[in-house]
Design a protein around this motif. Structure first.
Motif, PDB file in Angstrom:
ATOM      1  N   ASN A 111       0.805  -1.222   0.000  1.00 32.57           N
ATOM      2  CA  ASN A 111       0.000   0.000   0.000  1.00 32.57           C
ATOM      3  C   ASN A 111       0.835   1.269   0.000  1.00 32.57           C
ATOM      4  OD1 ASN A 111      -2.511  -1.304  -0.004  1.00 32.57           O
ATOM      5  ND2 ASN A 111      -2.477  -1.547   2.222  1.00 32.57           N
ATOM      6  N   TRP A 112       2.151   1.118  -0.071  1.00 33.81           N
ATOM      7  CA  TRP A 112       3.031   2.275  -0.062  1.00 33.81           C
ATOM      8  C   TRP A 112       4.163   2.074  -1.067  1.00 33.81           C
ATOM      9  CZ3 TRP A 112       2.290   6.728   2.705  1.00 33.81           C
ATOM     10  CH2 TRP A 112       1.284   6.693   3.684  1.00 33.81           C
ATOM     11  N   GLY A 134       1.422   6.613  -0.519  1.00 35.68           N
ATOM     12  CA  GLY A 134       0.607   5.421  -0.325  1.00 35.68           C
ATOM     13  C   GLY A 134      -0.841   5.767  -0.074  1.00 35.68           C
ATOM     14  N   ARG A 135      -1.569   4.773   0.431  1.00 33.49           N
ATOM     15  CA  ARG A 135      -2.991   4.956   0.703  1.00 33.49           C
ATOM     16  C   ARG A 135      -3.221   6.002   1.788  1.00 33.49           C
ATOM     17  NH1 ARG A 135      -6.144   0.583  -0.641  1.00 33.49           N
ATOM     18  NH2 ARG A 135      -7.856   1.993  -0.084  1.00 33.49           N
ATOM     19  N   GLY A 136      -2.213   6.269   2.587  1.00 35.73           N
ATOM     20  CA  GLY A 136      -2.330   7.280   3.636  1.00 35.73           C
ATOM     21  C   GLY A 136      -1.915   8.660   3.196  1.00 35.73           C
ATOM     22  N   LYS A 191       2.576   2.924   8.247  1.00 39.60           N
ATOM     23  CA  LYS A 191       1.487   2.015   7.902  1.00 39.60           C
ATOM     24  C   LYS A 191       0.246   2.225   8.767  1.00 39.60           C
ATOM     25  CE  LYS A 191       4.096  -1.758   7.993  1.00 39.60           C
ATOM     26  NZ  LYS A 191       4.518  -3.179   7.829  1.00 39.60           N
ATOM     27  N   LYS A 195      -6.168   5.288   5.766  1.00 32.57           N
ATOM     28  CA  LYS A 195      -6.254   5.257   4.314  1.00 32.57           C
ATOM     29  C   LYS A 195      -7.224   6.330   3.830  1.00 32.57           C
ATOM     30  CE  LYS A 195      -5.273   0.295   4.099  1.00 32.57           C
ATOM     31  NZ  LYS A 195      -5.770  -1.034   3.676  1.00 32.57           N
ATOM     32  N   ASP A 198      -7.600   5.975  -2.773  1.00 38.40           N
ATOM     33  CA  ASP A 198      -7.626   4.626  -3.325  1.00 38.40           C
ATOM     34  C   ASP A 198      -6.361   4.389  -4.149  1.00 38.40           C
ATOM     35  OD1 ASP A 198      -8.002   6.039  -5.696  1.00 38.40           O
ATOM     36  OD2 ASP A 198     -10.173   5.709  -5.695  1.00 38.40           O
ATOM     37  N   LYS A 199      -6.230   3.176  -4.685  1.00 40.09           N
ATOM     38  CA  LYS A 199      -5.007   2.810  -5.400  1.00 40.09           C
ATOM     39  C   LYS A 199      -4.847   3.602  -6.696  1.00 40.09           C
ATOM     40  CE  LYS A 199      -4.483  -1.863  -3.548  1.00 40.09           C
ATOM     41  NZ  LYS A 199      -4.332  -3.305  -3.871  1.00 40.09           N
ATOM     42  N   MET A 202      -3.589   6.934  -5.735  1.00 40.27           N
ATOM     43  CA  MET A 202      -2.208   6.766  -5.304  1.00 40.27           C
ATOM     44  C   MET A 202      -1.266   6.723  -6.502  1.00 40.27           C
ATOM     45  SD  MET A 202      -0.626   3.470  -3.267  1.00 40.27           S
ATOM     46  CE  MET A 202       1.081   2.971  -3.529  1.00 40.27           C
TER      47      MET A 202
END
Length: 236
Positions: A111-112, A134-136, A191, A195, A198-199, A202
């Motif tokens: 996710n990153w 990433g998602r964050g 991590k 979130k 979304d991808k 990102m």
């Protein structure tokens, strides 16, 4: 005369890697061999006790249970060494230039996306700024003296906010101060960020930021660290 082709570099075998990992971890935890021996003995004892208590009692079943216990002990000893080796790696690289890049490029998960190469650096002091997306959102990580990092961090934060409008930008400083994050906790801290994108977003943010990033390949950039080859810095 035909040129001789150089032989491909031989990669270390499985047992060679295990031996290197054991030596590396033992430097930080000298009691590791004794803990592993204790786990082996405990595993055999557990196997023998189980084999003795489960009827019908026979010598060959007792031997099989003892072997099973030994295998369990080996797995436990390997698991212990693996966990301790991670802790030993963080202790080894703590405070070394490039440690942040190693963590961001290897420990964040799917996710990153982080690079082992800093996006900004002071060649004289080796203070550096790294980035992960990433998602964050976008994370800007400063490695070095917080006072000297102010301009580099602010420049990278402004650039990220400009090209990724609406995406949160989090700033983290590596260190041991009240508001700092230890290098061992960096991946966990990143991590844990909620979130918010979304991808697809990102991927778009990564492309936008990379498209406006200036090349710094001519600067002496500290690369990622091989945790099995790190050495303590020499005193100045």
């Amino acid at each position: 005369m035909a040129n001789r082709t150089s032989a491909p570099e031989k990669r270390p075998g499985f047992f060679s890697q295990i031996r290197s990992l054991f030596k590396f971890t033992r430097e930080i935890y000298p009691w590791l061999p004794w803990a592993q021996i204790a786990m082996l003995v405990l595993g055999v004892l557990v196997g023998l006790i189980v084999g003795y208590l489960i009827p019908p009692f026979q010598v060959w079943t007792l031997i099989l249970w003892g072997i099973s216990g030994l295998m369990l002990g080996i797995l436990g000893a390997m698991f212990l060494m693996t966990r301790l080796s991670t802790s030993a790696m963080y202790q080894k690289i703590d405070g070394m230039p490039g440690a942040t890049g190693h963590v961001l490029s290897t420990s964040l998960g799917r996710n990153w996306q982080g690079s082992e190469t800093p996006v900004g650096i002071n060649p004289k002091t080796q203070d550096a700024v790294y980035r992960a997306v990433g998602r964050g959102g976008v994370v800007v990580v400063g490695e070095g003296s917080r006072g000297r990092l102010s301009r580099l961090v602010n420049d990278e934060r402004s650039k990220a906010a400009r090209v990724a409008h609406g995406v949160p930008v989090t700033v983290i400083y590596i260190g041991h101060g009240d508001d700092d994050v230890a290098i061992a906790d960096l991946a966990k801290t990143v991590k844990k960020l909620p979130k918010v994108i979304d991808k697809a977003t990102m991927g778009a943010v990564i492309r936008r930021i990379e498209s406006v990033s200036q090349s710094i390949s001519s600067l002496p950039i500290p690369k990622g660290i091989d945790p099995t080859k790190v050495r303590a810095q020499r005193p100045r």
